[in-house]
Design an enzyme around this catalytic site. Structure first.
Site, PDB file in Angstrom:
ATOM      1  CD  GLU A  39      48.052   9.155  16.803  1.00 51.94           C
ATOM      2  OE1 GLU A  39      49.002   8.971  17.566  1.00 51.94           O
ATOM      3  OE2 GLU A  39      47.924  10.188  16.104  1.00 51.94           O
ATOM      4  CG  ASP A  59      45.573  -5.838  21.291  1.00 55.21           C
ATOM      5  OD1 ASP A  59      45.254  -4.636  21.174  1.00 55.21           O
ATOM      6  OD2 ASP A  59      44.747  -6.734  21.545  1.00 55.21           O
ATOM      7  CG  HIS A  60      44.744  -4.593  25.396  1.00 52.43           C
ATOM      8  ND1 HIS A  60      44.209  -4.945  24.173  1.00 52.43           N
ATOM      9  CD2 HIS A  60      43.740  -4.014  26.083  1.00 52.43           C
ATOM     10  CE1 HIS A  60      42.933  -4.595  24.145  1.00 52.43           C
ATOM     11  NE2 HIS A  60      42.624  -4.028  25.293  1.00 52.43           N
ATOM     12  CG  HIS A  89      47.592   9.680  25.052  1.00 53.18           C
ATOM     13  ND1 HIS A  89      48.816  10.314  25.138  1.00 53.18           N
ATOM     14  CD2 HIS A  89      47.374   9.465  23.732  1.00 53.18           C
ATOM     15  CE1 HIS A  89      49.301  10.482  23.925  1.00 53.18           C
ATOM     16  NE2 HIS A  89      48.453   9.968  23.038  1.00 53.18           N
ATOM     17  CG  HIS A 145      46.089   6.595  20.183  1.00 55.24           C
ATOM     18  ND1 HIS A 145      45.324   7.689  19.862  1.00 55.24           N
ATOM     19  CD2 HIS A 145      47.276   7.089  20.601  1.00 55.24           C
ATOM     20  CE1 HIS A 145      46.022   8.794  20.065  1.00 55.24           C
ATOM     21  NE2 HIS A 145      47.216   8.461  20.524  1.00 55.24           N
TER      22      HIS A 145
HETATM   23 NI    NI Z   1      48.791   9.616  21.067  1.00 51.46          NI
END
Ligand code: NI
Length: 137
Positions: free
Chosen positions: A124, A80-81, A40, A42
């Site tokens: 986060e 990043d990404h 997932h 963030h």
């Molecule tokens: Ni997480």
């Protein structure tokens, strides 16, 4: 006179919290939904706090353009990404935000001038944040 300069950066990345040291059931018990195989994402906020003497000539602790350059090169470009689990830095380290925070601090510590202190705080979610600065750093 000493002062601290704080600068905020944004970093989007995905991760899956999972360790080979535990069974699937144990991973699920420890990390909950964060252990899902597909991971997932963030939108992290990375805060870099640099401390040092205010330069008598410039009136600054650290040149912001230089700081942005270091953070870009050492943190944003590599992370990043990205899927953090696939990166070299996390091959033997679970990419929790604690570990991400420590990794970012170490990378910046290597490139920032030795007379500056470097503290890194990574948010986060709006509820969780982690901060790292080793003794003497
Ligand atoms: Ni997480």
């Amino acid at each position: 006179m000493r002062a601290q300069l704080g600068r905020r950066y944004r970093l989007s990345a995905s991760h899956r919290l999972h360790t080979e040291a535990l069974s699937e059931a144990e991973n699920r018990a420890v990390y909950g939904k964060c252990a899902n195989p597909h991971g997932h994402g963030h939108n992290y906020t990375v805060e870099v706090l640099v401390g040092g003497e205010i330069d008598a000539a410039t009136g600054m602790v650290c040149d912001l353009t230089r700081l942005d350059g270091w953070v870009s090169r050492e943190v944003l470009e590599p992370f990043d990404h990205q899927n953090l689990n696939t990166l070299e830095a996390f091959q033997n380290l679970v990419p929790t935000t604690e570990n991400l925070c420590i990794e970012i601090q170490k990378r910046l510590r290597k490139v920032l001038p030795g007379d500056l202190t470097v503290t890194v705080r990574v948010e986060e979610t709006s509820n969780n944040f982690f901060e790292y600065r080793p003794e003497g750093a």
